[in-house]
Design a protein around this motif. Sequence first.
Motif, PDB file in Angstrom:
ATOM      1  N   ASP A  23     -20.053  43.226 -60.557  1.00 32.61           N
ATOM      2  CA  ASP A  23     -21.090  42.277 -60.168  1.00 32.61           C
ATOM      3  C   ASP A  23     -21.616  41.491 -61.369  1.00 32.61           C
ATOM      4  OD1 ASP A  23     -22.943  41.208 -58.110  1.00 32.61           O
ATOM      5  OD2 ASP A  23     -24.456  42.173 -59.357  1.00 32.61           O
ATOM      6  N   LYS A  24     -21.685  42.139 -62.529  1.00 36.92           N
ATOM      7  CA  LYS A  24     -22.133  41.448 -63.741  1.00 36.92           C
ATOM      8  C   LYS A  24     -21.155  40.348 -64.137  1.00 36.92           C
ATOM      9  CE  LYS A  24     -24.782  45.303 -65.692  1.00 36.92           C
ATOM     10  NZ  LYS A  24     -24.819  46.357 -66.749  1.00 36.92           N
ATOM     11  N   ILE A  25     -19.861  40.614 -63.962  1.00 31.75           N
ATOM     12  CA  ILE A  25     -18.846  39.593 -64.252  1.00 31.75           C
ATOM     13  C   ILE A  25     -19.016  38.423 -63.296  1.00 31.75           C
ATOM     14  CG2 ILE A  25     -16.368  39.100 -64.282  1.00 31.75           C
ATOM     15  CD1 ILE A  25     -15.950  42.093 -64.977  1.00 31.75           C
ATOM     16  N   TRP A  26     -19.190  38.719 -62.024  1.00 31.09           N
ATOM     17  CA  TRP A  26     -19.411  37.669 -61.015  1.00 31.09           C
ATOM     18  C   TRP A  26     -20.643  36.834 -61.358  1.00 31.09           C
ATOM     19  CZ3 TRP A  26     -17.769  34.871 -57.014  1.00 31.09           C
ATOM     20  CH2 TRP A  26     -18.709  34.301 -56.155  1.00 31.09           C
ATOM     21  N   SER A  27     -21.723  37.490 -61.715  1.00 33.82           N
ATOM     22  CA  SER A  27     -22.969  36.790 -62.021  1.00 33.82           C
ATOM     23  C   SER A  27     -22.832  35.912 -63.264  1.00 33.82           C
ATOM     24  CB  SER A  27     -24.104  37.802 -62.237  1.00 33.82           C
ATOM     25  OG  SER A  27     -24.341  38.544 -61.058  1.00 33.82           O
ATOM     26  N   ARG A  28     -22.071  36.372 -64.234  1.00 34.39           N
ATOM     27  CA  ARG A  28     -21.934  35.648 -65.495  1.00 34.39           C
ATOM     28  C   ARG A  28     -21.032  34.415 -65.365  1.00 34.39           C
ATOM     29  NH1 ARG A  28     -22.833  36.480 -70.876  1.00 34.39           N
ATOM     30  NH2 ARG A  28     -21.348  35.526 -72.334  1.00 34.39           N
ATOM     31  N   TYR A  29     -19.963  34.522 -64.581  1.00 34.70           N
ATOM     32  CA  TYR A  29     -18.945  33.469 -64.575  1.00 34.70           C
ATOM     33  C   TYR A  29     -18.897  32.652 -63.278  1.00 34.70           C
ATOM     34  CZ  TYR A  29     -17.285  35.710 -68.812  1.00 34.70           C
ATOM     35  OH  TYR A  29     -17.204  36.228 -70.084  1.00 34.70           O
ATOM     36  N   SER A  30     -19.778  32.941 -62.350  1.00 36.63           N
ATOM     37  CA  SER A  30     -19.920  32.084 -61.165  1.00 36.63           C
ATOM     38  C   SER A  30     -21.283  31.418 -61.241  1.00 36.63           C
ATOM     39  CB  SER A  30     -19.833  32.918 -59.878  1.00 36.63           C
ATOM     40  OG  SER A  30     -21.053  33.613 -59.638  1.00 36.63           O
TER      41      SER A  30
END
Length: 299
Positions: A23-30
């Motif tokens: 979820d952190k990856i999603w939040s950072r790059y979307s």
Amino acid sequence: MSSYISLIEKGIHVSEKNVCDQDKIWSRYSHDKVDIGEELARVIRTLDKGMPLHAELRALSIGSSDEPQFRILETAFRGGLYLLDINDCALGIVQERIKRQRTDHVTTIKCDFNRIFLDPQKARDFFRDRLGKRWVHLATLHHSLYYCRQCCWLELFKNLYRGFLAPRAAIHAVLMSSKSKDPSTTTWLYNHFAGKFFGAYNDQDLRQLKKDLQRETVFKKAQVLLRTNRVNFYVDDFEKFMAVVWMILLYPQVHRYSLKQREEITQHVYHHFWRKKKPLTQEQDHLVVYKGLGRRGLI
């Protein structure tokens, strides 16, 4: 060929990554959080039009306590911001921030919202004991309805609308669209692979909820509005890209794809997205229920 095989193996292996890290990856790059923040600001602006300048507004945020939109809510709702979550880690982050930045108008509450808002008596007790019988002007459900069965949504909204909202107020809910014919979307990806391997499809549909609410007498004088936005996700790292794909496909929390199935999914993502440097798109529904604003509500 060896580099391709290596990438596929890494894409399969990263399926075991913790969902919080995904979820952190999603939040950072979307720009999911940006999209939510923009629509949230629009809702707050609409509410402000019907309020005197000296009014102390209050909000109830359900299930998104440490998300970036906290900054918007904390600033706009100085009369009281109640952050309800079941996640100790998320609440801990906010509690440390409250103490460090002296935002004592913010209150954290740990509980499962299904146990409170689906039972009218428990909802009344919660309103009395935890909110001190103070109406809120906004209730948010930002990606929180994933944790509530759709058959219960109508009762949830009824209890929030009747038991918690001030005479002029709103509910703002956000979810991934449940249907899409676009193969570049998260919805299509989930419905295609979960449907193919498990016969499962996304049935958490805010569009259907909008229709259900508009048929209910409780919401006869409310404005129920819906907008769909497109959110893009791309990161120049195949493992991170695949980590988000596994989060979307609900592996392993819901669906236990076999090794062969995970290999097929990883190859699909490589050929249709990664090799073409094509972003994964999320069609995102925003549902807003305005109470007591006449015809001034605009999403």
